[in-house]
Design a protein around this motif. Sequence first.
Motif, short mmCIF file in Angstrom:
data_model
loop_
_atom_site.label_atom_id
_atom_site.label_comp_id
_atom_site.label_asym_id
_atom_site.label_seq_id
_atom_site.Cartn_x
_atom_site.Cartn_y
_atom_site.Cartn_z
N GLU A 48 -28.33 -12.49 28.03
CA GLU A 48 -28.34 -11.88 26.70
C GLU A 48 -28.70 -12.97 25.69
N VAL A 49 -29.57 -12.62 24.75
CA VAL A 49 -30.04 -13.59 23.76
C VAL A 49 -29.11 -13.56 22.56
N ILE A 50 -28.50 -14.70 22.24
CA ILE A 50 -27.47 -14.79 21.21
C ILE A 50 -27.90 -15.76 20.11
N VAL A 51 -27.80 -15.32 18.87
CA VAL A 51 -28.08 -16.17 17.72
C VAL A 51 -26.76 -16.51 17.03
N ASP A 52 -26.48 -17.79 16.92
CA ASP A 52 -25.31 -18.26 16.18
C ASP A 52 -25.66 -18.26 14.70
N VAL A 53 -25.05 -17.36 13.94
CA VAL A 53 -25.43 -17.16 12.55
C VAL A 53 -25.27 -18.43 11.72
N ASP A 54 -24.15 -19.11 11.85
CA ASP A 54 -23.90 -20.31 11.05
C ASP A 54 -24.87 -21.43 11.37
N ALA A 55 -25.29 -21.54 12.61
CA ALA A 55 -26.17 -22.64 13.01
C ALA A 55 -27.64 -22.32 12.83
N PHE A 56 -27.98 -21.05 12.60
CA PHE A 56 -29.39 -20.67 12.53
C PHE A 56 -30.04 -21.21 11.26
N SER A 57 -31.25 -21.74 11.41
CA SER A 57 -32.02 -22.27 10.28
C SER A 57 -33.50 -22.21 10.61
N LEU A 58 -34.32 -22.03 9.58
CA LEU A 58 -35.77 -22.01 9.76
C LEU A 58 -36.39 -23.40 9.63
N THR A 59 -35.60 -24.39 9.33
CA THR A 59 -36.14 -25.74 9.15
C THR A 59 -36.40 -26.39 10.51
N ASP A 94 -34.00 -11.88 8.16
CA ASP A 94 -33.28 -11.33 7.02
C ASP A 94 -31.95 -10.70 7.46
N LEU A 95 -31.90 -10.17 8.67
CA LEU A 95 -30.64 -9.64 9.18
C LEU A 95 -29.64 -10.77 9.40
N VAL A 96 -30.10 -11.92 9.88
CA VAL A 96 -29.22 -13.06 10.06
C VAL A 96 -28.68 -13.53 8.71
N ALA A 97 -29.53 -13.52 7.69
CA ALA A 97 -29.06 -13.88 6.35
C ALA A 97 -28.00 -12.91 5.86
N TYR A 98 -28.20 -11.62 6.10
CA TYR A 98 -27.20 -10.62 5.75
C TYR A 98 -25.90 -10.87 6.52
N ALA A 99 -26.02 -11.19 7.80
CA ALA A 99 -24.84 -11.44 8.62
C ALA A 99 -24.04 -12.63 8.08
N ARG A 100 -24.72 -13.67 7.63
CA ARG A 100 -24.03 -14.86 7.11
C ARG A 100 -23.20 -14.50 5.87
N VAL A 101 -23.75 -13.67 5.01
CA VAL A 101 -23.05 -13.28 3.79
C VAL A 101 -21.85 -12.39 4.11
N HIS A 102 -21.95 -11.60 5.16
CA HIS A 102 -20.91 -10.62 5.49
C HIS A 102 -19.99 -11.11 6.62
N ASN A 103 -19.94 -12.40 6.83
CA ASN A 103 -19.00 -13.03 7.78
C ASN A 103 -19.20 -12.56 9.22
N VAL A 104 -20.41 -12.21 9.56
CA VAL A 104 -20.76 -11.91 10.94
C VAL A 104 -21.17 -13.22 11.61
N ARG A 105 -20.55 -13.55 12.71
CA ARG A 105 -20.74 -14.86 13.32
C ARG A 105 -21.84 -14.90 14.36
#
Length: 522
Positions: A295-306, A420-431
Amino acid sequence: MRVSTGVLDRPRSLAVSGGRKARRPVWPFGLVTAGFGVIAALSAVRVALPSWVRPAAHMVTCYGRLPGGLFAIVLLVVAHGLLRRRKAAYWVALVLAACGVLAAGRSLLALLLVIGGVALALRRTSFPAVPTPARVRGATVSGMTVLAVGGIYDGVFHGRLNLGSLIVLGVSVALAVLLAPAPSPKPGDDATRERVKDLVGHPSADTLAPFMLRRDKAYVFSRDGRAVLGYRVLFGVAVVGGDPVGSPGSFPDAVDQFVRLCERSGWRPAVLGMRDELAPLWHRHGLRTVGIGDEVIVDVDAFSLTGREMRNVRQAVQRTYNAGVTTTVVREDELAPELRAELAEVSAQWLNGSRERGFSMILDELLTGTHPDCVLVIAREGDHVVGFQRYAPAGPALSLDSMRRVRHGPNGLNERMIVDLVAYARVHNVRTVSLNFAAFRTLIDAGGERTRLGKLGYWAMHRLDPLIQVESLYRFNAKFRPGYLARGVAFPSWVTIPIVAAAMIGMEFTHIKKISPAGPRS
């Protein structure tokens, strides 16, 4: 890499607590019975047999070739029933063993039948699959119907009745009906689904937990009602989708109750989408497990486009900005009727007449309001919707369910919606955000280190990718530099792989009426 988050971590102790011993094998009884059936069949067609099996051949064909051939069918049906642990097959086998002892007289064969019958009698608890009263009535009606039709046929065309052959034929048909696995259960009703929904909302919910709420699943609860499994039955295989849901301490009992149900019903238990750490829950029931992907998992706090490694995603996202694409994120129950209709049109265009498919990693009822807590990210080009994705909530996580876009839309739409969903998740405390399933990821990543078998497997997968899109989907996932959570399957034995695989593939790739089109997980 394997991601570690609060959503995914579980105490390993739960997997081995309160265990049951694996079931004792019954294949020797089935093998011996099948052997007698094969001997009877060969004798009925006048095949020369070795001298040491002639007493058994004579015993089962002494009434003629036709009754002997039909009796061979009975023995093979009983052998299959013994292998599937049917109680009716157990009693029939005991009766046949007793009759065989009387027919064999004082001989070595009689002694062997006595030993086999005693051994079988001592293993009564190994055959828990009891037919329902409806199944007994159906078997009785089937057997009597065969007797009646056969009697009429013999009377009209032959002028006499071959009563022995008719009885054996009727018994074989009745046994075939009686020993068949229980029919598929009805899906859970609304009240049951509400109970399941409460457990799906447990703080420890796994990222696949929301897919437990598909309307085609039946359910088995732990005795304390604090954990549940969702499953479907196809080809006599009861397939659990994902892991148990609810309180981790009740997972072992939920598995116990499911396995007991399978034993009583004559189903083969299997699991699709199981986490590695919960494999011991199934091992203690004698099931084998093997990994099939991640399963492919994105860690919201660690995700960055840089960074250089995210250049492809940045470029894809920038193309959508250049095209004037905007996005919004809303809950499904907030959709206005006009927007809901527009999204449904986008979905229909993307599917181009194809139907829903999926089982373990996709929800149903897209845009119907059945799952109001789902989150949709919607992409627009000007005033027109050009794509959307739906995510199901799972504790402090969101799991991708469906991905839709217009075919003429700008490149990079899916990347833009995920970012953009990851950005939404970060604001709404989705990890955590769970994306697609990467089948056979380790095989693709192995590169030059593949074994000969691995090279053959990769060659076949690469050639078939235009049809199955396994490798291309993995390449898309890899652009986000995600973590991976190993997932696997559980099955009773290597011999059962063909029937279990057929059931799983049938569930994942056949459509269900009134369910929305499948997303990229299928």
